[in-house]
Design a protein around this motif. Structure first.
Motif, PDB file in Angstrom:
ATOM      1  N   UNK A   1       2.285   8.684   4.799  1.00  0.00           N
ATOM      2  CA  UNK A   1       1.007   8.041   4.542  1.00  0.00           C
ATOM      3  C   UNK A   1       1.264   6.820   3.742  1.00  0.00           C
ATOM      4  N   UNK A   2       1.950   7.217   2.547  1.00  0.00           N
ATOM      5  CA  UNK A   2       1.868   6.236   1.288  1.00  0.00           C
ATOM      6  C   UNK A   2       3.386   5.483   1.036  1.00  0.00           C
ATOM      7  N   UNK A   3       4.010   5.157   2.159  1.00  0.00           N
ATOM      8  CA  UNK A   3       5.555   4.493   1.863  1.00  0.00           C
ATOM      9  C   UNK A   3       4.952   3.175   1.604  1.00  0.00           C
ATOM     10  N   UNK A   4       5.430   2.313   0.723  1.00  0.00           N
ATOM     11  CA  UNK A   4       5.136   1.031   0.471  1.00  0.00           C
ATOM     12  C   UNK A   4       5.561   0.116   1.653  1.00  0.00           C
ATOM     13  N   UNK A   5       4.825  -0.849   2.056  1.00  0.00           N
ATOM     14  CA  UNK A   5       5.082  -1.728   3.240  1.00  0.00           C
ATOM     15  C   UNK A   5       5.086  -1.119   4.476  1.00  0.00           C
ATOM     16  N   UNK A   6       4.777   0.010   4.839  1.00  0.00           N
ATOM     17  CA  UNK A   6       4.597   0.729   6.026  1.00  0.00           C
ATOM     18  C   UNK A   6       2.982   0.480   6.715  1.00  0.00           C
ATOM     19  N   UNK A   7       2.438  -0.381   6.215  1.00  0.00           N
ATOM     20  CA  UNK A   7       1.188  -0.851   6.760  1.00  0.00           C
ATOM     21  C   UNK A   7       0.011   0.360   6.818  1.00  0.00           C
ATOM     22  N   UNK A   8      -1.136  -0.142   7.216  1.00  0.00           N
ATOM     23  CA  UNK A   8      -2.208   0.985   7.341  1.00  0.00           C
ATOM     24  C   UNK A   8      -3.137   0.799   6.005  1.00  0.00           C
ATOM     25  N   UNK A   9      -4.528   1.393   6.256  1.00  0.00           N
ATOM     26  CA  UNK A   9      -5.331   1.119   5.187  1.00  0.00           C
ATOM     27  C   UNK A   9      -5.020   1.875   3.883  1.00  0.00           C
ATOM     28  N   UNK A  10      -4.567   3.039   4.135  1.00  0.00           N
ATOM     29  CA  UNK A  10      -4.388   3.946   3.059  1.00  0.00           C
ATOM     30  C   UNK A  10      -3.442   3.453   2.027  1.00  0.00           C
ATOM     31  N   UNK A  11      -2.273   3.097   2.543  1.00  0.00           N
ATOM     32  CA  UNK A  11      -1.098   2.619   1.499  1.00  0.00           C
ATOM     33  C   UNK A  11      -1.543   1.115   1.074  1.00  0.00           C
ATOM     34  N   UNK A  12      -2.278   0.363   1.814  1.00  0.00           N
ATOM     35  CA  UNK A  12      -2.816  -0.881   1.430  1.00  0.00           C
ATOM     36  C   UNK A  12      -3.785  -0.885   0.087  1.00  0.00           C
ATOM     37  N   UNK A  13      -4.293   0.342  -0.084  1.00  0.00           N
ATOM     38  CA  UNK A  13      -5.220   0.585  -1.278  1.00  0.00           C
ATOM     39  C   UNK A  13      -4.137   0.821  -2.364  1.00  0.00           C
TER      40      UNK A  13
END
Length: 393
Positions: free
Chosen positions: A288-300
């Motif tokens: 869910x939270x790998x940098x640069x992977x995209x998605x709303x969660x990691x973006x925050x």
């Protein structure tokens, strides 16, 4: 915000508890307990652990979820070191709380009080031990709909290492909060449309809850069990899911919180342009939270990473799921219930406890923690991320 994982975690918890009736006994359960009794692992620190519950009322503000309630009532669990380990172990939660949690997951055909039988390690109302104003304080905030009990393993473990820990039930945001007079508050916030304004209202309200609890535990007239032990200059906050997101908001609102941890929580309110210079740790799922992977969660996280101007780390755990970081995953792991994680939840729980404690040892006790600076052969599932480069090693 994607709310699905909150409900999924609850359903997994209910499913694992349904199977406790027919599964063989857990190895750590006491000999006189029924076979299949759920249990929590023993704390890893040198101290025995005591616990007590506090009923607090903030008369300075109305309840954000209960129309007509002119004050905000909270239940708080304290865990602390004790030199008087005697008497009964503390209950995990009440039978009513267990029933409402299971029913919320749509589970039938099992004893609804089964969660209330979970074996804990802390002694109920044992006398706190430690020098006056000598212990660091850690505030814990659970995920949305989840009772404070779901962070018991983390709370007990930190207390065994000499911390005083306060876990808050944010009233009307949990499926059930029981007060001393028998009243049970259910999840009024669950009935509110979960738009962007809702999540902002939620984390802002939690920040107010945290500040009030700090007032009660550190104020000049604090007389509550264990409050005399709190060192007001050494306070941190950690939370899971929206409780982790609330750590950011709480730190911005209250400078007494010297360090914070977001455990697998999508953040809600951006850090102000002035930034946040106090230490902060992101700890979450690799998926869910790998940098640069995209998605709303990691973006925050990427947004808030830029606003963190002091010490900071971003760690992801390979194979973990959202429930892996709490007691929900732990109970599933000991009974062999699949919550969708590739990593055993017992391992994920050890990682959560160890990295949380390393962060607190560094920033509240100023003890060097190499674990936070490089990959560990002991915990190869944990990856240290450099968001600017989009890599985790």
């Amino acid at each position: 915000m994607n709310h699905t994982h909150f409900r999924r975690g609850l359903t997994a918890a209910a499913a694992l508890l349904a199977l406790t009736v027919g599964v063989g006994g857990a190895p750590a359960a006491a000999a006189d307990e029924p076979r299949g009794t759920p249990y929590l692992p023993a704390p890893t620190g040198p101290h025995e652990v005591g616990t007590t519950s506090l009923h607090l009322t903030d008369g300075s503000r109305p309840d954000p979820w209960a129309p007509g309630a002119n004050s905000r009532e909270l239940m708080v669990s304290l865990w602390y070191p004790t030199a008087s380990p005697s008497g009964p172990r503390a209950p995990y939660m009440t039978p009513t709380e267990s029933e409402l949690l299971l029913k919320d997951g749509g589970i039938t055909g099992v004893p609804f009080d089964v969660l209330s039988t979970t074996r804990t390690n802390a002694f109920a109302d044992a006398r706190p031990a430690g020098p006056a104003r000598g212990l660091p304080l850690v505030v814990l905030s659970p995920g949305f709909t989840k009772p404070r009990a779901t962070l018991t393993t983390l709370g007990e473990d930190l207390a065994s290492h000499g911390y005083l820990v306060a876990a808050i039930d944010h009233t009307y945001e949990s499926v059930a909060t029981t007060f001393p007079d028998g009243r049970v508050a259910t999840c009024a916030a669950c009935e509110v449309p979960h738009d962007e304004a809702f999540w902002k209202r939620l984390v802002t309200g939690r920040a107010a809850d945290v500040s009030f609890v700090l007032d009660e535990l550190t104020g000049a007239h604090a007389r509550r069990n264990g409050a005399r032990l709190v060192d007001p200059s050494r306070i941190a906050m950690a939370g899971h899911s929206v409780g982790g997101a609330s750590a950011v908001t709480s730190m911005v609102a209250d400078p007494r919180i010297r360090a914070g941890i977001d455990i697998d929580g999508t953040t809600q309110v951006p850090i102000p342009d002035s930034g946040l210079s106090r230490p902060f740790l992101f700890l979450g799922r690799q998926a869910q939270y790998t940098p640069g992977s995209g998605g709303d969660a990691v973006a925050t996280w990427e947004r808030d990473w830029r606003g963190l101007t002091g010490w900071k780390r971003w760690l992801v755990v390979t194979g973990a799921e959202h429930a892996s970081f709490t007691d929900v995953g732990l109970l599933a792991e000991q009974l062999g219930i699949d919550i969708g994680a590739d990593l055993p939840s017992a391992t994920a729980s050890r990682i959560t406890g160890r990295y949380t404690r390393a962060f607190l040892e560094l920033h509240l006790r100023h003890r060097p923690q190499p674990l936070l600076d490089k990959p560990s052969t002991r915990y190869p599932q944990v990856k240290l991320c450099t968001p600017e480069a989009g890599i985790c090693v």
